[in-house]
Design a protein around this motif. Structure first.
Motif, PDB file in Angstrom:
ATOM      1  N   ARG A   1       0.829  -1.204   0.000  1.00  0.00           N
ATOM      2  CA  ARG A   1       0.000   0.000   0.000  1.00  0.00           C
ATOM      3  C   ARG A   1       0.868   1.260   0.000  1.00  0.00           C
ATOM      4  O   ARG A   1       0.618   2.211  -0.732  1.00  0.00           O
TER       5      ARG A   1
ATOM      6  N   THR B   1       2.466   1.706  -3.351  1.00  0.00           N
ATOM      7  CA  THR B   1       1.507   2.218  -4.337  1.00  0.00           C
ATOM      8  C   THR B   1       1.351   3.728  -4.199  1.00  0.00           C
ATOM      9  O   THR B   1       1.300   4.455  -5.198  1.00  0.00           O
TER      10      THR B   1
ATOM     11  N   ASP C   1      -0.246   4.555 -16.568  1.00  0.00           N
ATOM     12  CA  ASP C   1       0.496   4.250 -15.339  1.00  0.00           C
ATOM     13  C   ASP C   1      -0.328   4.617 -14.106  1.00  0.00           C
ATOM     14  O   ASP C   1      -0.387   3.857 -13.126  1.00  0.00           O
ATOM     15  N   ALA C   2      -0.943   5.793 -14.157  1.00  0.00           N
ATOM     16  CA  ALA C   2      -1.701   6.277 -12.995  1.00  0.00           C
ATOM     17  C   ALA C   2      -2.905   5.371 -12.709  1.00  0.00           C
ATOM     18  O   ALA C   2      -3.197   5.068 -11.543  1.00  0.00           O
TER      19      ALA C   2
ATOM     20  N   PHE D   1      -3.148   2.217 -13.415  1.00  0.00           N
ATOM     21  CA  PHE D   1      -2.609   0.958 -12.903  1.00  0.00           C
ATOM     22  C   PHE D   1      -2.291   1.100 -11.412  1.00  0.00           C
ATOM     23  O   PHE D   1      -2.632   0.229 -10.593  1.00  0.00           O
ATOM     24  N   ALA D   2      -1.677   2.222 -11.051  1.00  0.00           N
ATOM     25  CA  ALA D   2      -1.358   2.465  -9.639  1.00  0.00           C
ATOM     26  C   ALA D   2      -2.634   2.609  -8.806  1.00  0.00           C
ATOM     27  O   ALA D   2      -2.732   2.068  -7.695  1.00  0.00           O
ATOM     28  N   LEU D   3      -3.622   3.309  -9.354  1.00  0.00           N
ATOM     29  CA  LEU D   3      -4.902   3.484  -8.638  1.00  0.00           C
ATOM     30  C   LEU D   3      -5.573   2.143  -8.360  1.00  0.00           C
ATOM     31  O   LEU D   3      -6.244   1.978  -7.333  1.00  0.00           O
TER      32      LEU D   3
ATOM     33  N   GLY E   1      -4.199  -0.711  -7.630  1.00  0.00           N
ATOM     34  CA  GLY E   1      -3.636  -1.260  -6.402  1.00  0.00           C
ATOM     35  C   GLY E   1      -4.111  -0.482  -5.184  1.00  0.00           C
ATOM     36  O   GLY E   1      -4.465  -1.057  -4.145  1.00  0.00           O
ATOM     37  N   GLU E   2      -4.149   0.828  -5.337  1.00  0.00           N
ATOM     38  CA  GLU E   2      -4.527   1.709  -4.227  1.00  0.00           C
ATOM     39  C   GLU E   2      -5.934   1.415  -3.727  1.00  0.00           C
ATOM     40  O   GLU E   2      -6.179   1.314  -2.515  1.00  0.00           O
TER      41      GLU E   2
ATOM     42  N   LEU F   1      -5.826  -1.960  -1.822  1.00  0.00           N
ATOM     43  CA  LEU F   1      -4.974  -2.047  -0.640  1.00  0.00           C
ATOM     44  C   LEU F   1      -5.395  -1.083   0.458  1.00  0.00           C
ATOM     45  O   LEU F   1      -5.160  -1.346   1.634  1.00  0.00           O
ATOM     46  N   GLU F   2      -6.064   0.009   0.085  1.00  0.00           N
ATOM     47  CA  GLU F   2      -6.497   0.946   1.127  1.00  0.00           C
ATOM     48  C   GLU F   2      -7.635   0.357   1.960  1.00  0.00           C
ATOM     49  O   GLU F   2      -7.957   0.894   3.023  1.00  0.00           O
TER      50      GLU F   2
ATOM     51  N   GLY G   1      -5.599  -7.806   0.359  1.00  0.00           N
ATOM     52  CA  GLY G   1      -4.245  -8.193  -0.036  1.00  0.00           C
ATOM     53  C   GLY G   1      -4.267  -9.378  -0.985  1.00  0.00           C
ATOM     54  O   GLY G   1      -3.537  -9.409  -1.978  1.00  0.00           O
TER      55      GLY G   1
ATOM     56  N   ALA H   1      -5.565  -8.159  -4.316  1.00  0.00           N
ATOM     57  CA  ALA H   1      -4.532  -7.383  -5.024  1.00  0.00           C
ATOM     58  C   ALA H   1      -3.495  -8.319  -5.637  1.00  0.00           C
ATOM     59  O   ALA H   1      -3.007  -8.090  -6.750  1.00  0.00           O
ATOM     60  N   ARG H   2      -3.175  -9.393  -4.921  1.00  0.00           N
ATOM     61  CA  ARG H   2      -2.205 -10.342  -5.449  1.00  0.00           C
ATOM     62  C   ARG H   2      -2.729 -11.004  -6.719  1.00  0.00           C
ATOM     63  O   ARG H   2      -2.012 -11.145  -7.716  1.00  0.00           O
TER      64      ARG H   2
ATOM     65  N   THR I   1      -2.677  -8.538  -9.555  1.00  0.00           N
ATOM     66  CA  THR I   1      -1.314  -8.351 -10.065  1.00  0.00           C
ATOM     67  C   THR I   1      -0.942  -9.473 -11.021  1.00  0.00           C
ATOM     68  O   THR I   1      -0.340  -9.234 -12.077  1.00  0.00           O
TER      69      THR I   1
ATOM     70  N   SER J   1      -2.652  -8.854 -14.212  1.00  0.00           N
ATOM     71  CA  SER J   1      -2.021  -7.743 -14.930  1.00  0.00           C
ATOM     72  C   SER J   1      -0.767  -8.215 -15.646  1.00  0.00           C
ATOM     73  O   SER J   1      -0.488  -7.813 -16.781  1.00  0.00           O
TER      74      SER J   1
END
Lengths: 375, 375
Positions: free
Chosen positions: A177, A180, B154-155, B157-159, B161-162, B165-166, B173, B176-177, B180, B183
């Protein structure tokens, strides 16, 4: 935020010219002498084999393209012993594991994940910025084409999440987290960097915010991720992030000095590199914000440069004249002072964290190293 | 894997021509009639507000560029009611939450994360492939330039995960795994797609592997992520992933049929779209693998096309002739049969999962929808 470059006028001006020493910070007194070279080497030695194994998971031809990017092979595919960079991030990541009393090895997945994110951003930024060289070598998009630069960047970013989340622990989820969040900051910083290129003026505050995003956020993550994996609480992780964030700003201030006055032999960049790229780096924005005759003259010259069709053919002397004006307006001194200021805040942040003296001395020594380096 | 197109020769050939119905699958009998439109609408209604709020976190100008990509604003920045696509993924994600007895809302962060990854890949793939149009509109790189397409991809993709994970839970978790891993498969698939473009021949197996990566993996994740967030065990999640993976292969087989014989009015693509792009899609590779006079003639023509400098100016009739040869060689029938085969495997995978009848009927209805759609 004290960002007025004129505030530095009271201090003695440095007289170093290009290729000479950039402003240094006296090393803080530490309990034991720390061998920084050994500390950097430890991070590299622990992280590199895991990094290579993880990158090896990529399907062809991405594995080869990534190996080229990391300097493990040359453009022809032959093994190479490339310049892997300073390896400050892995050194910080494994060191931060020791904050919790864990072995440095506990920080390795964090070190690898941070390196993967850092290199994802290099691959994409070099393409977006049109940069053809990095660490004395052609960039990936130049050798393997834009599609591979995009694709392998994406793959490294995905691998970063994978290497943490496959640990399957609560701590790994927390580390992912934070990574990220750092990645998002990195992307924000690149967006700011691109937008600033199209603007006549950038304030010192805007420049610092951009550099905090582009450099501070990932160093913050590197400085705390081992501790997070080792089970540190949020307050500890936050304090270590503060250390890393301000260390990153100090790092970038030095980088900005090296980008203008650095020795090309040491940095691997062209002379006056950042000036050639019209970068609105800290010395430039500080000089422009300072006011006074040199500042105003600099503003006129840079405004004319922005419209010049002949800029690419400017002589060494013309760039040297711009560098001299930046220095005369106080941009060089202000940036050196800013590096010292950020270094001090970084060291102070460590004070909030309970950790073995030996570990604290190492964090301090790494911070000292960052501001005295010449490459 | 039974992939020999000649095996379809025993079946009656379809006679549908371009613009008419693509081969359909009779809907499986379900306990209750399921309103698929309502099911898709539910996913869209639950996910879109959260997706918009998350995208709104992006710093300018990335927020605007992303809003354009999603069709929420036009190129001038005016609000638009864009075609958000079929929204199969969000529908699956919220439905999968119900497997565990949770409310569909429990799947929303998963739905949003999957949509973010899907759109990250569209942004980057359109740039890598040089595609200028998507859903009747100019692509992001065409309007806002390559750098923004890279950066906003990119942004997003990062969001992704965010947003998972938030949540800060163990389940998040795990989700998210899995995302990933999906992806990474998506990126592998794009790498294969690019490398196949430079090859004369691609086997049916290679094409299916590529389509499994590009389409199957993310539909697999969409079909299970809500269940994972709802606390489903790994065996349940794996079975739902199998359903989604084979649904994805069925989806892509239909897409490949629509890419040649689809109605441009419905698909928003040009006539013979995939042929114009020289795509080695399933009907093409199956026809080439079939052997026989039509297959051989097709091989000769496509080999000549690959070298032709005049390809861009080919007439409707020339593409129609190629499509007719693909059909004559059995590529169209084989692909339709492949869609049915994958649909069957998907439905069978559901058998391993204990879930309410109502939920099972909905999964089945979504699978039926995917193979009868015309866009």
């Amino acid at each position: 935020m004290k960002t007025d470059p004129r505030a530095t006028d009271r201090r003695t001006r440095g007289t170093a010219s290009r290729g000479e020493t950039v402003p240094t910070v006296p090393p803080a007194p530490t309990a034991d002498a720390v061998d920084v070279t050994a500390l950097l080497e430890r991070g590299r030695t622990l992280a590199t084999p895991v990094l290579r194994a993880v990158v090896d998971r990529l399907a062809p031809p991405m594995d080869t393209v990534a190996a080229y990017h990391f300097g493990w092979i040359d453009a022809q595919g032959n093994p190479a012993d490339g310049d892997g960079g300073k390896a400050v991030r892995p050194a910080l990541a494994v060191l931060s594991a020791e904050v919790t009393g864990a072995a440095p090895e506990a920080g390795v997945p964090g070190a690898v994940a941070v390196e993967l994110v850092h290199n994802f951003s290099l691959l994409h930024d070099d393409l977006m910025d049109g940069d053809e060289q990095r660490r004395h070598r052609d960039t990936v998009w130049k050798i393997h084409g834009p599609a591979q630069a995009i694709l392998v960047g994406d793959a490294l970013f995905a691998l970063a999440g994978e290497v943490l989340l496959e640990l399957g622990t609560v701590e790994a989820g927390r580390a992912a987290r934070r990574l990220t969040a750092a990645s998002r900051a990195l992307i924000d910083g690149q967006a700011q960097d691109i937008s600033y290129e199209h603007r006549d003026r950038v304030s010192v505050e805007e420049c610092l915010e951009m550099e905090g995003n582009k450099t501070g956020a990932l160093l913050a993550c590197a400085s705390s991720i081992g501790a997070v994996l080792g089970g540190a609480d949020d307050a500890t992780a936050d304090a270590l992030e503060r250390y890393g964030y301000h260390l990153g700003l100090a790092f970038q201030a030095i980088d900005d000095l090296l980008g203008i006055w650095g020795d090309p032999e040491a940095t691997g960049k062209q002379t006056w590199s950042d000036l050639r790229q019209r970068k609105k780096s800290l010395p430039v924005v500080a000089a422009l914000a300072a006011g006074g005759p040199a500042s105003e003259r600099l503003g006129e010259i840079l405004a004319a440069d922005a419209k010049s069709s002949d800029f690419a053919n400017f002589s060494e002397e013309e760039f040297a004249a711009r560098a001299a004006l930046i220095e005369e307006a106080g941009g060089r001194d202000w940036t050196a002072e800013e590096a010292r200021r950020q270094h001090t805040i970084a060291i102070e942040a460590l004070g909030a964290v309970d950790m073995p003296d030996r570990v604290r001395a190492r964090f301090t020594a790494l911070a000292d190293f960052v501001v005295v380096r010449k490459r």
